[in-house]
Design a protein around this motif. Structure first.
Motif, mmCIF file in Angstrom:
data_model
loop_
_atom_site.group_PDB
_atom_site.id
_atom_site.type_symbol
_atom_site.label_atom_id
_atom_site.label_comp_id
_atom_site.label_asym_id
_atom_site.label_seq_id
_atom_site.Cartn_x
_atom_site.Cartn_y
_atom_site.Cartn_z
ATOM 1 N N LEU A 293 0.825 -1.308 -0.074
ATOM 2 C CA LEU A 293 -0.033 0.101 0.104
ATOM 3 C C LEU A 293 0.835 1.238 0.102
ATOM 4 N N LYS A 294 1.841 1.328 0.804
ATOM 5 C CA LYS A 294 2.689 2.558 0.913
ATOM 6 C C LYS A 294 3.172 2.703 -0.487
ATOM 7 N N ASP A 295 3.953 1.512 -1.086
ATOM 8 C CA ASP A 295 4.850 1.720 -2.566
ATOM 9 C C ASP A 295 3.689 2.252 -3.395
ATOM 10 N N MET A 296 2.544 1.753 -3.363
ATOM 11 C CA MET A 296 1.480 2.127 -4.431
ATOM 12 C C MET A 296 1.297 3.553 -4.204
ATOM 13 N N LEU A 297 0.971 4.052 -2.932
ATOM 14 C CA LEU A 297 0.662 5.516 -2.856
ATOM 15 C C LEU A 297 1.664 6.343 -3.246
ATOM 16 N N ALA A 298 2.980 6.057 -2.767
ATOM 17 C CA ALA A 298 4.133 6.863 -3.330
ATOM 18 C C ALA A 298 4.438 6.870 -4.691
ATOM 19 N N ARG A 299 4.194 5.562 -5.452
ATOM 20 C CA ARG A 299 4.481 5.639 -6.909
ATOM 21 C C ARG A 299 3.386 6.402 -7.657
ATOM 22 N N ARG B 193 -8.735 13.440 3.220
ATOM 23 C CA ARG B 193 -8.275 12.140 3.351
ATOM 24 C C ARG B 193 -6.534 12.179 2.736
ATOM 25 N N ILE B 194 -6.631 13.214 2.111
ATOM 26 C CA ILE B 194 -5.256 13.232 1.189
ATOM 27 C C ILE B 194 -4.766 14.731 1.424
ATOM 28 N N LYS B 195 -3.534 14.892 2.010
ATOM 29 C CA LYS B 195 -3.087 16.158 2.519
ATOM 30 C C LYS B 195 -1.825 16.189 1.361
ATOM 31 N N ILE B 196 -1.763 17.352 0.936
ATOM 32 C CA ILE B 196 -0.612 17.577 -0.273
ATOM 33 C C ILE B 196 0.250 19.036 0.452
ATOM 34 N N VAL B 197 1.453 18.412 0.827
ATOM 35 C CA VAL B 197 2.335 19.613 1.293
ATOM 36 C C VAL B 197 3.729 19.854 -0.078
ATOM 37 N N ASN B 198 4.089 21.024 -0.086
ATOM 38 C CA ASN B 198 5.189 21.519 -1.123
ATOM 39 C C ASN B 198 6.472 21.417 -0.436
ATOM 40 N N ASP B 199 6.985 20.112 0.066
ATOM 41 C CA ASP B 199 8.455 19.950 0.449
ATOM 42 C C ASP B 199 8.768 18.701 0.107
ATOM 43 N N SER C 290 9.739 15.900 -2.614
ATOM 44 C CA SER C 290 10.441 14.594 -2.196
ATOM 45 C C SER C 290 9.829 13.468 -3.224
ATOM 46 N N HIS C 291 8.511 13.812 -3.501
ATOM 47 C CA HIS C 291 7.983 12.426 -4.140
ATOM 48 C C HIS C 291 7.633 11.511 -3.194
ATOM 49 N N THR C 292 7.465 11.650 -1.881
ATOM 50 C CA THR C 292 7.030 10.623 -0.973
ATOM 51 C C THR C 292 5.875 10.719 -0.293
ATOM 52 N N VAL C 293 5.301 9.775 0.445
ATOM 53 C CA VAL C 293 4.202 9.775 1.305
ATOM 54 C C VAL C 293 4.663 9.629 2.764
ATOM 55 N N SER C 294 3.544 10.047 3.706
ATOM 56 C CA SER C 294 3.957 9.932 5.042
ATOM 57 C C SER C 294 2.567 9.944 5.805
ATOM 58 N N ASP C 295 2.631 9.685 7.000
ATOM 59 C CA ASP C 295 1.425 9.593 8.009
ATOM 60 C C ASP C 295 0.261 8.948 7.441
ATOM 61 N N ILE C 296 0.761 7.921 6.698
ATOM 62 C CA ILE C 296 -0.354 6.980 6.387
ATOM 63 C C ILE C 296 -1.267 6.286 7.575
ATOM 64 N N GLU C 297 -2.519 6.368 7.306
ATOM 65 C CA GLU C 297 -3.316 5.708 8.601
ATOM 66 C C GLU C 297 -4.519 5.088 8.095
ATOM 67 N N VAL C 298 -5.024 4.189 8.717
ATOM 68 C CA VAL C 298 -6.069 3.114 8.217
ATOM 69 C C VAL C 298 -7.316 3.175 9.230
ATOM 70 N N LEU C 299 -8.317 3.521 8.491
ATOM 71 C CA LEU C 299 -9.826 3.622 9.395
ATOM 72 C C LEU C 299 -10.036 2.323 10.115
ATOM 73 N N GLN C 300 -10.382 2.466 11.367
ATOM 74 C CA GLN C 300 -10.591 1.408 12.183
ATOM 75 C C GLN C 300 -12.288 1.219 12.160
ATOM 76 N N ALA C 301 -12.751 -0.027 12.747
ATOM 77 C CA ALA C 301 -14.139 -0.123 12.911
ATOM 78 C C ALA C 301 -14.881 0.939 13.824
#
Length: 512
Positions: free
Chosen positions: A393-399, A506-512, A425-436
């Motif tokens: 999942l992390k690799d997919m979101l970054a790509r 759900r998606i935050k975009i930062v310019n760094d 940096s073309h990376t993703v961070s702070d990946i969180e998954v919704l819980q029940a």
């Protein structure tokens, strides 16, 4: 309006020292119509009107992406569009990437009915020495010959990859990405050798450089002998740009946008000048009666099939901005949230994903019909639940977010997950998954999550094949537009309420 257009042609002719013995050649062109069917009768009508004046020869050409785009294409898998285009009598048609959406056998079946020469220099059946369609067609206008060469972006082999390989991954068709410039050059050289006075490239390659590194300007930079490029694919509108070819000559590149808002007009004067103009389709007062009748018939059929109201919304479900740019391909939108939620619900999964390129049209405030839903999700995709590790999942979101802020059809719209994109940096961070319980917890790289996706985004080329090796937990026959209709009707109770009035963060975009 037509008087103004024709005065322009006549003025150019009278300014030529060759005198009035020869006519100018007027080529009307369109690209990326995407089922905007009302423009066809206008283009054919203008062509007919110009020919009747006896001041110029008139021709019409298509630069691809016509079979898909809204309900008209989706419910007939392109047949209704072809039924209209057959009446147009195009001088040349080339392929866009979306001609491959229903598979190559279906594309071949449809194009055999189109009553026009199909040209594409770089589509080859695997292992064959000659292109599948003719690389060009030459049309005679008075004592001049104009060659129309077709080119389709090799990126199609990624975006519509399922059309090019069998289920075992064996290559069936090839767009010659490794020799793209060479095969186009060969077609141009052959057309010149056959006596073409002018070479017009119908280039569904576009202005935006994608993952394989192609665009129409680079195509010009790497070739010679092309006189003008009628461009498509990137949905941009410009009358007259230039690119320098191998010999250092400036070549015109022009594109009309999308959905038949405009059509282009190329004038080739008797002394060889090339002049381009952009015409507002709505301003053209002429219609071809035969094409208009076909269009009206198709509209009645589509209306009967799609007029049933499914739900209501008090606001627009956003796919594109005021400039008709598909922002769903570069940022979270409320439409993207809604669609991804529908998938997650339908497949009873932890997470739902849809690529931005699969969500095509806005739904405006008011009643939502079944036709509106198919217009938003017009493909024949089905849903499935697959098993994906946290690392995958992390690799997919970054790509698939690496090109932000550039529009990219693989940009993910998401449900059940939130994260931050770092543009520089073309990376993703702070990946969180919704819980029940409605809270979010950090992504666990070794944990296996259930994910709802379309068959396209699993194993048919979407998301850059990031999920291709993920096992299927449940295979559904539900079409993705059926999932959205069911979610609106049965889960939301026929109203979008306030939940989707804005993107949900759900998606935050930062310019760094």
């Amino acid at each position: 309006m037509i008087r103004k257009l024709l005065i322009g042609v006549m003025t150019l002719m009278m300014g030529c020292h060759a005198g009035m013995a020869q006519k100018s050649i007027v080529i009307l062109y369109e690209n990326d119509v995407h089922c905007g069917i009302d423009g066809y009768k206008k283009m054919a009508g203008l062509r007919d009107a110009i020919n009747k004046t006896d001041t110029a020869y008139a021709a019409i050409v298509c630069v691809g992406d016509f079979l898909q785009g809204n309900t008209t294409g989706a419910i007939s898998k392109g047949q209704y569009v072809v039924d209209i285009m057959r009446e147009m009598k195009y001088d040349a048609v080339t392929l866009g990437n979306h001609e491959f959406d229903y598979g190559i056998p279906r594309m071949i079946e449809l194009l055999s009915q189109i009553n026009a020469p199909v040209v594409c220099a770089n589509l080859f059946e695997a292992g064959e020495p000659q292109s599948f369609y003719a690389p060009y067609v030459i049309r005679q206008f008075g004592n001049k010959k104009v060659a129309f060469v077709g080119a389709t972006t090799p990126e199609t082999m990624i975006m519509e990859g399922y059309a090019f390989y069998d289920t075992n991954g064996v290559l069936l068709f090839d767009l010659k990405r490794d020799s793209f410039y060479q095969v186009i050059q060969e077609a141009v050289d052959k057309a010149r050798a056959e006596g073409a006075d002018y070479v017009v490239l119908l280039s569904h390659v576009g202005e935006t450089t994608q993952s394989l590194g192609f665009n129409s300007h680079l195509l010009v930079n790497n070739t010679k002998g092309i006189d003008i490029v009628l461009d498509g694919h990137s949905h941009e509108t410009f009358v007259h740009d230039k690119a320098t070819n191998v010999n250092g000559k400036d070549i015109i590149v022009t594109q009309t946008g999308t959905q038949f808002v405009n059509m282009g007009k190329l004038i080739i004067t008797p002394d060889g000048q090339l002049v381009t103009e952009m015409l507002k389709t709505s301003d053209i007062p002429y219609e071809n009666e035969r094409v208009a009748a076909a269009t009206d018939s198709i509209r009645q059929i589509v209306k009967a099939e799609t007029s049933k109201v499914v739900a209501h919304t008090d606001y627009r479900l956003v796919v594109s901005d005021e400039n008709a740019q598909w922002i769903v391909r570069s940022e979270e939108t409320n439409a993207g949230d809604l669609v991804a939620d529908a998938y997650r619900y339908a497949m009873k999964s932890d997470i739902g994903f849809e690529n931005g390129g699969g969500i095509r049209n806005d739904i405006m405030a008011g009643d939502i019909t079944y036709g509106d839903i198919i217009g938003m999700l017009p493909y024949d995709n089905t849903l499935r639940r697959i098993a994906v590790t946290g690392q995958q999942l992390k690799d997919m979101l970054a790509r698939n977010t690496a090109l932000v802020p550039v529009l990219d059809g693989n940009f993910p719209q998401v449900s059940g997950v939130r994260f931050t994109i770092h543009c520089k940096s073309h990376t993703v961070s702070d990946i969180e998954v919704l819980q029940a319980d409605g809270s979010y917890a950090p992504l666990e790289l070794n944990h296996q999550y259930s994910v709802a996706v379309t068959d396209y985004n699993h194993d048919n080329g979407g998301f850059f094949d990031c999920f291709k090796k993920c096992p299927v937990l449940f295979e559904s026959s539900m079409r993705y537009y059926e999932a959205l209709a069911d979610y609106l009707r049965n889960v939301l109770g026929g109203s979008t309420g306030n939940a989707y009035a804005q993107p949900q963060g759900r998606i935050k975009i930062v310019n760094d």
